[in-house]
Every structure is written in structure tokens, then in C-alpha cells.
Motif scaffolding. Structure first.
Motif, PDB file in Angstrom:
ATOM      1  N   PHE A   4       2.709  -8.758   2.574  1.00  0.00           N
ATOM      2  CA  PHE A   4       3.615  -7.616   2.730  1.00  0.00           C
ATOM      3  C   PHE A   4       3.824  -7.059   1.331  1.00  0.00           C
ATOM      4  O   PHE A   4       4.301  -7.778   0.442  1.00  0.00           O
ATOM      5  N   VAL A   5       3.467  -5.804   1.125  1.00  0.00           N
ATOM      6  CA  VAL A   5       3.286  -5.280  -0.230  1.00  0.00           C
ATOM      7  C   VAL A   5       4.288  -4.181  -0.551  1.00  0.00           C
ATOM      8  O   VAL A   5       4.489  -3.251   0.231  1.00  0.00           O
ATOM      9  N   LEU A   6       4.882  -4.293  -1.732  1.00  0.00           N
ATOM     10  CA  LEU A   6       5.748  -3.267  -2.297  1.00  0.00           C
ATOM     11  C   LEU A   6       5.121  -2.861  -3.626  1.00  0.00           C
ATOM     12  O   LEU A   6       5.025  -3.687  -4.542  1.00  0.00           O
ATOM     13  N   ASP A   7       4.649  -1.609  -3.740  1.00  0.00           N
ATOM     14  CA  ASP A   7       4.071  -1.194  -5.021  1.00  0.00           C
ATOM     15  C   ASP A   7       4.134   0.318  -5.177  1.00  0.00           C
ATOM     16  O   ASP A   7       4.568   1.047  -4.288  1.00  0.00           O
ATOM     17  N   GLY A  10       0.193   2.279  -3.064  1.00  0.00           N
ATOM     18  CA  GLY A  10      -0.268   2.285  -1.691  1.00  0.00           C
ATOM     19  C   GLY A  10      -1.730   2.653  -1.596  1.00  0.00           C
ATOM     20  O   GLY A  10      -2.135   3.506  -0.797  1.00  0.00           O
ATOM     21  N   THR A  14      -5.469  -1.568  -0.505  1.00  0.00           N
ATOM     22  CA  THR A  14      -4.225  -2.326  -0.313  1.00  0.00           C
ATOM     23  C   THR A  14      -3.722  -2.170   1.117  1.00  0.00           C
ATOM     24  O   THR A  14      -3.363  -3.151   1.782  1.00  0.00           O
ATOM     25  N   LEU A  15      -3.697  -0.938   1.594  1.00  0.00           N
ATOM     26  CA  LEU A  15      -3.199  -0.683   2.950  1.00  0.00           C
ATOM     27  C   LEU A  15      -4.081  -1.337   3.999  1.00  0.00           C
ATOM     28  O   LEU A  15      -3.595  -1.775   5.046  1.00  0.00           O
ATOM     29  N   ALA A  18      -2.973  -5.133   3.779  1.00  0.00           N
ATOM     30  CA  ALA A  18      -1.560  -5.493   3.903  1.00  0.00           C
ATOM     31  C   ALA A  18      -1.108  -5.486   5.354  1.00  0.00           C
ATOM     32  O   ALA A  18      -1.485  -4.622   6.137  1.00  0.00           O
ATOM     33  N   HIS A  21       3.387  -2.231   4.207  1.00  0.00           N
ATOM     34  CA  HIS A  21       3.505  -1.725   2.836  1.00  0.00           C
ATOM     35  C   HIS A  21       4.713  -0.807   2.749  1.00  0.00           C
ATOM     36  O   HIS A  21       5.015  -0.057   3.678  1.00  0.00           O
ATOM     37  N   ARG A  22       5.422  -0.884   1.617  1.00  0.00           N
ATOM     38  CA  ARG A  22       6.494   0.040   1.319  1.00  0.00           C
ATOM     39  C   ARG A  22       6.263   0.602  -0.086  1.00  0.00           C
ATOM     40  O   ARG A  22       5.950  -0.140  -1.010  1.00  0.00           O
ATOM     41  N   LEU A  45      10.891  -5.669   3.732  1.00  0.00           N
ATOM     42  CA  LEU A  45       9.630  -6.322   4.058  1.00  0.00           C
ATOM     43  C   LEU A  45       9.857  -7.750   4.549  1.00  0.00           C
ATOM     44  O   LEU A  45       9.186  -8.211   5.478  1.00  0.00           O
TER      45      LEU A  45
END
Length: 378
Positions: A4-7, A10, A14-15, A18, A21-22, A45
Motif C-alpha cells: 500500500f503506497v503513499l508517494d 503515482g 507503482t500503480l 500496489a 495508492h494515495r 492506507l
């Protein structure tokens, strides 16, 4: 493992990988992170995941140990804690540690200094080299410091630490992609093949590893990390410790056990067994945008490209556009292939943009005296 990705970006790849994603507010290369955005995004997330094993922090937190502590108050931190980050990324604390542990390290000062050419200006907690400038005569600006220039080539010892011992993974060679405003901008890194000669003398490699071990024990460093150095013959200087997974992850993650799994094991205090290194050399290089792209067109990305910007996203001139990777029998072959692949990516962007513009213009109603097509931008 479900990520679960926060960056900030996006990216397309990555998408694709993942679970969710946020987007994180902020700008690449900025010296600070949005505290509310980070904490709120991680909580959202974690709730969506139904609980998480923990949080792995990437770059951008080196100058914010208070934010690292806030993350650790809410989630299990898989990697260096706030006090470790503060001890290693505060330049004056690191310099004092190096002096106490007998580790060669360039002199640092807040300034002012008399000889401008003998010093570099660096931002506290900076990463990627874009923040480094030639020295000035006066004192360093707020949030910056002056570091004495040293000769030599750039290397990084990439290692795992459980806080008590370390396992070296590779001594990667690094190089720069200077621009007019960022003369020390990071470009890429490679790990040599097993059959190649070592890139530095054995005594130097041993000294760097011993320095990393001393610092890891002194600060309780855990997980994947790297020690950036300059090497000049038999002499070397430790520049900094990056207490996190870094840009060489794409270079090093070629063994049977995923490096992320080993990072988590080491971060939890259980040093994993290290698989044998691959025979081939491998490397990764950042492809910086040659000009501003207001909206990235849909691209048929080659498999060796990472960090692929989504179609429609803007990329500023001289900002990172993507990362190319390559493997080969030796370091020279890898460097050559990286250069060739970087140029092919730029050509692909140019061709796709021109084709996209032509199709767009061809769909417009014809006006008297105006051709359907447009001269491609140079």
C-alpha cells in the motif's frame, strides 16, 4: 506481500504493483514533507489494508526525525527509527561520531570560510545530490552546512544491519549528471560482475565496511542502508549514511530472496541469510527530462524502464523522467547500455509527442492557409 503506497508520483509501474495508492502532497527534492499528508495518508492506507505489517520509509524523511517519530507512534516502523535518523543525518552529530569512532570524514562547519573553492554547501537532510552547491565565502544559509571538498570517485557500500552486525551486499560505483543549477546531481549506480576486479583496494573496502559496522552499532541502525564514500587510491572518506532503502534497490534486487523481505527481516532484528551475488554486472541510471513536458503522452515502455510517469502527468525540465536498468558481462558494457537506453527513451518520448501532436492537429477543422500538421518541436 501486498504493498500500500503513499508517494509523490503515482508512477505507472507503482500503480500496477500496489494494492492501493494515495498521492502525497509536496515536491520532489523539497527539504520537508507535509506532516498531515503523511500521517493522514498512512492511516487511510492502513485502515484500507485492515492493519499492516509496518511502514517502510523511502527518501525525503532524512531532515525530519520528528515526523519519523510521529509515524512510529502510530505504526510499526520497518527500518531506522527517529533517533537513529537524527544521529546519522544531523551533519554535526555524524561528524562527532566519526571522530569518536576514528572514521575518516571531511571537515564540516557552519562557516564563514575564507577559501570558497575548498568547500561545498549541502542541505541538512538532503538526498540525491541536487541540493549540493559550490561553497560560498560567507556562512552557510539556514538549514545548510559547509563540507570540505575531497578528491576521489564516488562509491556506496550497500548493506543490511540488525543493529549488532552488518551484511555487505555490494560496493556500488556512482556517477553524476550535472546540470547548470545542480552540478552534483545523482545519475546512477552499478554493481560489478563477480568475475571483475574489485573497484577499490581490499583494505579500503574492509575499512568502509568496518566504519559502517561501527556506526550501525553506535546508532542502532537496522534494515537496508548505504554508506556514501569518496575513494582516492588508498585514501577514503565517509560522506554520509543513508539509513533507508535507496536508489540502488533496483541494482541490488537480483537474488532469489527479494531484498525487501531481507530489509524487513533485518529491521525486525533477525539478520537473514544472504544469497550469492549474481555473476553479471548490473546498473540503473536516472533519465532526466531534457525539456519540460506539459503532459506525458501514452508510451510503449520497454521492460527495462522503471518509475514510469503516468500519461498526462507533467514533468519539468531537468526533473527525473524515469529510471533505466541494464545488466551485462562487465561494468563497461552496463554503462554503455545504460547510456544507449537513456537516449532511446528520450527518442521514444520525442517520437510519441510528435505523433500525438500530428494526430491532434489532423483532427482539427481546416482553416484557409493553415496546414494540418505542425513542425515538430526541436
Amino acid at each position: 506481500m501486498r504493498p500500500f503506497v503513499l508517494d509523490l508520483f503515482g508512477d505507472e509501474d507503482t500503480l500496477a504493483l500496489a494494492e492501493a495508492h494515495r498521492p502525497l502532497p509536496g515536491r520532489f527534492g523539497a527539504g520537508s514533507r507535509d506532516r498531515a499528508g503523511v500521517l493522514g495518508g498512512l492511516s487511510e492506507l492502513s485502515e484500507r489494508a485492515g492493519g499492516a505489517l509496518g511502514v517502510v520509509l523511502g527518501s525525503g524523511f532524512e531532515g525530519a526525525p520528528d515526523l519519523v517519530a510521529a509515524v512510529a507512534d502510530r505504526h510499526r516502523l520497518l527500518g531506522a527509527g527517529a533517533e537513529t535518523v537524527a544521529a546519522l543525518k544531523d551533519p554535526f552529530r555524524l561528524a562527532a561520531l566519526c571522530e569518536r569512532l576514528a572514521i575518516p570524514h571531511p571537515a564540516i562547519t557552519p562557516g564563514p570560510v575564507a577559501e570558497r573553492g575548498a568547500w561545498l554547501v549541502k542541505r541538512t537532510g538532503g538526498c540525491g545530490g541536487s541540493h549540493i552547491r559550490p561553497g560560498t565565502v560567507g556562512a552557510a544559509p539556514p538549514g545548510h552546512y559547509l563540507q570540505a571538498r575531497k578528491p576521489g570517485r564516488a562509491f556506496a557500500l550497500n548493506f543490511l544491519s540488525d543493529g549488532r552486525r552488518i551484511e555487505p551486499l555490494a560496493l556500488t560505483e556512482q556517477w553524476q549528471a550535472p546540470s547548470a543549477l545542480r552540478p552534483f546531481r545523482y545519475a546512477g549506480a552499478l554493481a560489478r560482475g563477480q568475475a571483475e576486479a574489485a573497484p577499490v583496494p581490499a583494505l579500503v573496502a574492509a575499512g568502509i565496511a568496518e566504519a559502517a559496522l561501527r556506526l550501525a552499532r553506535a546508532t542502532g541502525l537496522t534494515g537496508l542502508a548505504s554508506a556514501d564514500c569518496l575513494v582516492d587510491g588508498e585514501n577514503w572518506w565517509l560522506l554520509e549514511i543513508n539509513p533507508r532503502p535507496g536508489a540502488t534497490l533496483d541494482v541490488l534486487d537480483r537474488r532469489p530472496t527479494p531484498l525487501l523481505i531481507q530489509h524487513i527481516e533485518a529491521a525486525l532484528g533477525r539478520m537473514p541469510a544472504i544469497d550469492a551475488a549474481p555473476m553479471d554486472a548490473t546498473g540503473a541510471e536516472i533519465c532526466y527530462a531534457a525539456r519540460t513536458c506539459a503532459a506525458v503522452p501514452p508510451l510503449d515502455w520497454p521492460d527495462h524502464v522503471r518509475d514510469r510517469p503516468r500519461a498526462g502527468s507533467p514533468v519539468a525540465r531537468d526533473a527525473p523522467f524515469c529510471t533505466v536498468t541494464a545488466s551485462g558481462p562487465d561494468a563497461a558494457a552496463v554503462r554503455g547500455e545504460l547510456r544507449a537506453r537513456t537516449e532511446r527513451v528520450r527518442a521514444l518520448l520525442e517520437e510519441t509527442e510528435n505523433d500525438h501532436e500530428f494526430q491532434h492537429d489532423s483532427a482539427e477543422p481546416q482553416r484557409p492557409g493553415r496546414a494540418a500538421g505542425r513542425e515538430p518541436r526541436r
